[in-house]
Scaffold this motif. Structure first.
Motif, PDB file in Angstrom:
ATOM      1  N   GLN B   3     -15.300  -0.487   8.728  1.00 36.84           N
ATOM      2  CA  GLN B   3     -14.201  -1.176   8.062  1.00 36.84           C
ATOM      3  C   GLN B   3     -13.459  -0.235   7.117  1.00 36.84           C
ATOM      4  OE1 GLN B   3     -15.536  -4.665   5.892  1.00 36.84           O
ATOM      5  NE2 GLN B   3     -13.533  -5.638   5.999  1.00 36.84           N
ATOM      6  N   LEU B   4     -12.148  -0.447   7.047  1.00 38.78           N
ATOM      7  CA  LEU B   4     -11.291   0.250   6.097  1.00 38.78           C
ATOM      8  C   LEU B   4     -10.477  -0.797   5.357  1.00 38.78           C
ATOM      9  CD1 LEU B   4      -9.971   3.080   8.465  1.00 38.78           C
ATOM     10  CD2 LEU B   4     -11.725   3.313   6.701  1.00 38.78           C
ATOM     11  N   VAL B   5     -10.475  -0.718   4.022  1.00 34.20           N
ATOM     12  CA  VAL B   5      -9.758  -1.702   3.224  1.00 34.20           C
ATOM     13  C   VAL B   5      -8.856  -0.973   2.233  1.00 34.20           C
ATOM     14  CG1 VAL B   5      -9.940  -3.622   1.623  1.00 34.20           C
ATOM     15  CG2 VAL B   5     -11.637  -3.367   3.452  1.00 34.20           C
ATOM     16  N   GLU B   6      -7.545  -1.132   2.439  1.00 38.71           N
ATOM     17  CA  GLU B   6      -6.567  -0.490   1.565  1.00 38.71           C
ATOM     18  C   GLU B   6      -6.253  -1.363   0.359  1.00 38.71           C
ATOM     19  OE1 GLU B   6      -5.073   0.397   5.878  1.00 38.71           O
ATOM     20  OE2 GLU B   6      -5.870  -1.309   4.748  1.00 38.71           O
ATOM     21  N   SER B   7      -5.805  -0.704  -0.695  1.00 35.66           N
ATOM     22  CA  SER B   7      -5.329  -1.409  -1.886  1.00 35.66           C
ATOM     23  C   SER B   7      -4.350  -0.504  -2.610  1.00 35.66           C
ATOM     24  CB  SER B   7      -6.499  -1.773  -2.805  1.00 35.66           C
ATOM     25  OG  SER B   7      -7.196  -0.596  -3.216  1.00 35.66           O
ATOM     26  N   GLY B   8      -3.634  -1.091  -3.576  1.00 35.09           N
ATOM     27  CA  GLY B   8      -2.754  -0.286  -4.416  1.00 35.09           C
ATOM     28  C   GLY B   8      -1.276  -0.407  -4.122  1.00 35.09           C
ATOM     29  N   SER B  21      -5.390   3.377  -2.303  1.00 34.64           N
ATOM     30  CA  SER B  21      -6.806   3.658  -2.077  1.00 34.64           C
ATOM     31  C   SER B  21      -7.240   3.011  -0.771  1.00 34.64           C
ATOM     32  CB  SER B  21      -7.670   3.108  -3.218  1.00 34.64           C
ATOM     33  OG  SER B  21      -7.341   3.702  -4.441  1.00 34.64           O
ATOM     34  N   CYS B  22      -8.260   3.568  -0.164  1.00 34.14           N
ATOM     35  CA  CYS B  22      -8.817   3.023   1.071  1.00 34.14           C
ATOM     36  C   CYS B  22     -10.336   3.150   1.000  1.00 34.14           C
ATOM     37  CB  CYS B  22      -8.275   3.782   2.269  1.00 34.14           C
ATOM     38  SG  CYS B  22      -9.089   3.378   3.839  1.00 34.14           S
ATOM     39  N   TYR B  94       1.471   0.718   4.692  1.00 29.71           N
ATOM     40  CA  TYR B  94       0.700   1.955   4.802  1.00 29.71           C
ATOM     41  C   TYR B  94      -0.702   1.611   5.293  1.00 29.71           C
ATOM     42  CZ  TYR B  94       4.346   4.615   2.523  1.00 29.71           C
ATOM     43  OH  TYR B  94       5.544   5.246   2.249  1.00 29.71           O
ATOM     44  N   TYR B  95      -1.070   2.250   6.414  1.00 24.87           N
ATOM     45  CA  TYR B  95      -2.383   2.048   7.014  1.00 24.87           C
ATOM     46  C   TYR B  95      -3.263   3.268   6.789  1.00 24.87           C
ATOM     47  CZ  TYR B  95      -0.247  -1.747   9.805  1.00 24.87           C
ATOM     48  OH  TYR B  95       0.385  -2.891  10.223  1.00 24.87           O
ATOM     49  N   CYS B  96      -4.491   3.021   6.443  1.00 29.05           N
ATOM     50  CA  CYS B  96      -5.534   4.031   6.400  1.00 29.05           C
ATOM     51  C   CYS B  96      -6.196   4.026   7.780  1.00 29.05           C
ATOM     52  CB  CYS B  96      -6.526   3.630   5.300  1.00 29.05           C
ATOM     53  SG  CYS B  96      -8.100   4.464   5.271  1.00 29.05           S
ATOM     54  N   ASP B 110      -9.091   5.348  15.801  1.00 29.29           N
ATOM     55  CA  ASP B 110      -9.811   4.219  16.377  1.00 29.29           C
ATOM     56  C   ASP B 110     -10.042   3.073  15.407  1.00 29.29           C
ATOM     57  OD1 ASP B 110     -13.285   5.460  16.346  1.00 29.29           O
ATOM     58  OD2 ASP B 110     -11.656   5.617  14.863  1.00 29.29           O
ATOM     59  N   ILE B 111     -10.008   3.325  14.137  1.00 33.70           N
ATOM     60  CA  ILE B 111     -10.190   2.281  13.143  1.00 33.70           C
ATOM     61  C   ILE B 111      -8.985   2.284  12.204  1.00 33.70           C
ATOM     62  CG2 ILE B 111     -11.660   1.336  11.335  1.00 33.70           C
ATOM     63  CD1 ILE B 111     -12.953   1.308  14.101  1.00 33.70           C
ATOM     64  N   TRP B 112      -8.396   1.099  12.014  1.00 36.35           N
ATOM     65  CA  TRP B 112      -7.243   0.926  11.146  1.00 36.35           C
ATOM     66  C   TRP B 112      -7.594  -0.092  10.064  1.00 36.35           C
ATOM     67  CZ3 TRP B 112      -1.954   2.582  12.521  1.00 36.35           C
ATOM     68  CH2 TRP B 112      -1.912   3.399  13.662  1.00 36.35           C
ATOM     69  N   GLY B 113      -7.108   0.153   8.853  1.00 35.31           N
ATOM     70  CA  GLY B 113      -7.209  -0.866   7.829  1.00 35.31           C
ATOM     71  C   GLY B 113      -6.192  -1.964   8.078  1.00 35.31           C
ATOM     72  N   GLN B 114      -6.183  -2.951   7.204  1.00 34.64           N
ATOM     73  CA  GLN B 114      -5.246  -4.073   7.364  1.00 34.64           C
ATOM     74  C   GLN B 114      -3.841  -3.721   6.866  1.00 34.64           C
ATOM     75  OE1 GLN B 114      -7.171  -3.742   4.741  1.00 34.64           O
ATOM     76  NE2 GLN B 114      -5.970  -4.435   2.961  1.00 34.64           N
ATOM     77  N   GLY B 115      -3.735  -2.629   6.140  1.00 36.85           N
ATOM     78  CA  GLY B 115      -2.444  -2.188   5.635  1.00 36.85           C
ATOM     79  C   GLY B 115      -2.151  -2.702   4.242  1.00 36.85           C
ATOM     80  N   THR B 116      -1.372  -1.931   3.493  1.00 36.80           N
ATOM     81  CA  THR B 116      -0.918  -2.344   2.177  1.00 36.80           C
ATOM     82  C   THR B 116       0.574  -2.061   2.085  1.00 36.80           C
ATOM     83  OG1 THR B 116      -1.346  -2.201  -0.208  1.00 36.80           O
ATOM     84  CG2 THR B 116      -1.490  -0.135   1.026  1.00 36.80           C
ATOM     85  N   MET B 117       1.324  -3.027   1.594  1.00 38.23           N
ATOM     86  CA  MET B 117       2.785  -2.931   1.576  1.00 38.23           C
ATOM     87  C   MET B 117       3.268  -2.198   0.333  1.00 38.23           C
ATOM     88  SD  MET B 117       5.505  -3.755   3.267  1.00 38.23           S
ATOM     89  CE  MET B 117       7.159  -3.198   2.822  1.00 38.23           C
ATOM     90  N   VAL B 118       4.123  -1.224   0.544  1.00 44.42           N
ATOM     91  CA  VAL B 118       4.780  -0.513  -0.546  1.00 44.42           C
ATOM     92  C   VAL B 118       6.279  -0.777  -0.446  1.00 44.42           C
ATOM     93  CG1 VAL B 118       5.348   1.757  -1.484  1.00 44.42           C
ATOM     94  CG2 VAL B 118       3.030   1.286  -0.656  1.00 44.42           C
ATOM     95  N   THR B 119       6.854  -1.298  -1.503  1.00 39.48           N
ATOM     96  CA  THR B 119       8.286  -1.585  -1.548  1.00 39.48           C
ATOM     97  C   THR B 119       8.914  -0.772  -2.663  1.00 39.48           C
ATOM     98  OG1 THR B 119       7.908  -3.837  -0.754  1.00 39.48           O
ATOM     99  CG2 THR B 119      10.044  -3.369  -1.756  1.00 39.48           C
ATOM    100  N   VAL B 120       9.878   0.059  -2.294  1.00 39.91           N
ATOM    101  CA  VAL B 120      10.579   0.888  -3.276  1.00 39.91           C
ATOM    102  C   VAL B 120      11.988   0.317  -3.439  1.00 39.91           C
ATOM    103  CG1 VAL B 120      11.293   3.198  -3.933  1.00 39.91           C
ATOM    104  CG2 VAL B 120       9.248   2.871  -2.514  1.00 39.91           C
ATOM    105  N   SER B 121      12.227  -0.292  -4.591  1.00 42.79           N
ATOM    106  CA  SER B 121      13.502  -0.958  -4.821  1.00 42.79           C
ATOM    107  C   SER B 121      13.734  -1.146  -6.307  1.00 42.79           C
ATOM    108  CB  SER B 121      13.520  -2.313  -4.113  1.00 42.79           C
ATOM    109  OG  SER B 121      14.701  -3.030  -4.415  1.00 42.79           O
ATOM    110  N   SER B 122      15.001  -1.126  -6.692  1.00 45.10           N
ATOM    111  CA  SER B 122      15.336  -1.374  -8.089  1.00 45.10           C
ATOM    112  C   SER B 122      15.647  -2.865  -8.313  1.00 45.10           C
ATOM    113  CB  SER B 122      16.532  -0.519  -8.503  1.00 45.10           C
ATOM    114  OG  SER B 122      17.618  -0.735  -7.623  1.00 45.10           O
TER     115      SER B 122
END
Lengths: 107, 122
Positions: B3-8, B21-22, B94-96, B110-122
């Motif tokens: 398992q891979l679990v992203e955060s941040g 982080s992953c 962003y996937y780990c 072969d193994i992907w995390g669930q992904g974490t969304m990064v939004t760059v906006s003002s």
């Protein structure tokens, strides 16, 4: 960088159809090619690597072939759960790059 | 279970910074190179960066070179991506990801995390 070109970009097919997706590299990649399936809102899933090696747990209706610059993903009998977007990826050199994707839709 | 679990992930202003982080589990983390792959909304997949199992070798896409830094802490089984000088075009999930073959820095994933969304906006 090596460019990966998939065709078609999308296709419509029926359950039970044989489906073929092609991926062409801008230079030879010596079978360093993977195929992924992605469903909406989910992470991609590895289907095949080394052009033709089936990942553990992937149904045998998925197969891959090719050499040099031209590679093919074949689904022998399309199932309802196979409607998704498919990507190829080379890992012959850095950077590894992906094709633009092929969306397989229900006819 | 592997398992891979992203955060941040989150919302950040242009020019800002974020660290992803992953957390890895279920395999010998230090034996495998790891990568980050991103996907902009409605777009395809783009490889971002890779790091060898020991952490001694790193690789970057031209689009992030000089702005992003990949690292890992094998004692914590954790992969990181420090993202600085963020731009609107960095907005993506962003996937780990883990490579298939031990010690291959660039490989199939072969193994992907669930992904974490990064939004760059003002």
């Amino acid at each position: 960088d090596i460019q990966m070109t998939q065709s078609p970009s999308s296709l419509s097919a029926s359950v039970g159809d044989r489906v073929t997706i092609t991926c062409r590299a801008s230079q030879g990649i010596s079978n360093s090619l993977a195929w992924y399936q992605q469903k909406p809102g989910k992470a991609p899933k590895l289907l095949l690597y080394a052009a033709s090696r089936l990942e553990s747990g992937v149904p045998s209706r998925f197969s891959g072939s090719g050499s040099g610059t031209d590679y093919t993903l074949t689904i022998s009998s399309l199932q309802p759960e196979d409607f998704a977007t498919y990507y190829c990826q080379h890992y012959y050199s850095t950077p590894p790059t992906f094709g633009q994707g092929t969306k397989v839709e229900i006819k | 279970e592997v398992q891979l679990v992203e955060s941040g992930g989150g919302l950040v202003q242009p020019g800002g910074s974020l660290r992803l982080s992953c957390a890895a589990s279920g395999f010998t983390f230090s034996s495998y190179a790891m990568s980050w792959v991103r996907q902009a909304p409605g777009k395809g997949l783009e490889w971002v960066s890779a790091i060898s199992g020991s952490g001694g070798s790193t690789y970057y896409a031209d689009s992030v070179k000089g702005r992003f830094t990949i690292s890992r802490d094998n004692s914590k089984n954790t992969l990181y991506l420090q993202m600085n000088s963020l731009r609107a075009e960095d907005t993506a999930v962003y996937y780990c990801v883990k490579v298939v073959v031990i010690n291959n820095p660039i490989d199939a994933f072969d193994i992907w995390g669930q992904g974490t969304m990064v939004t760059v906006s003002s």
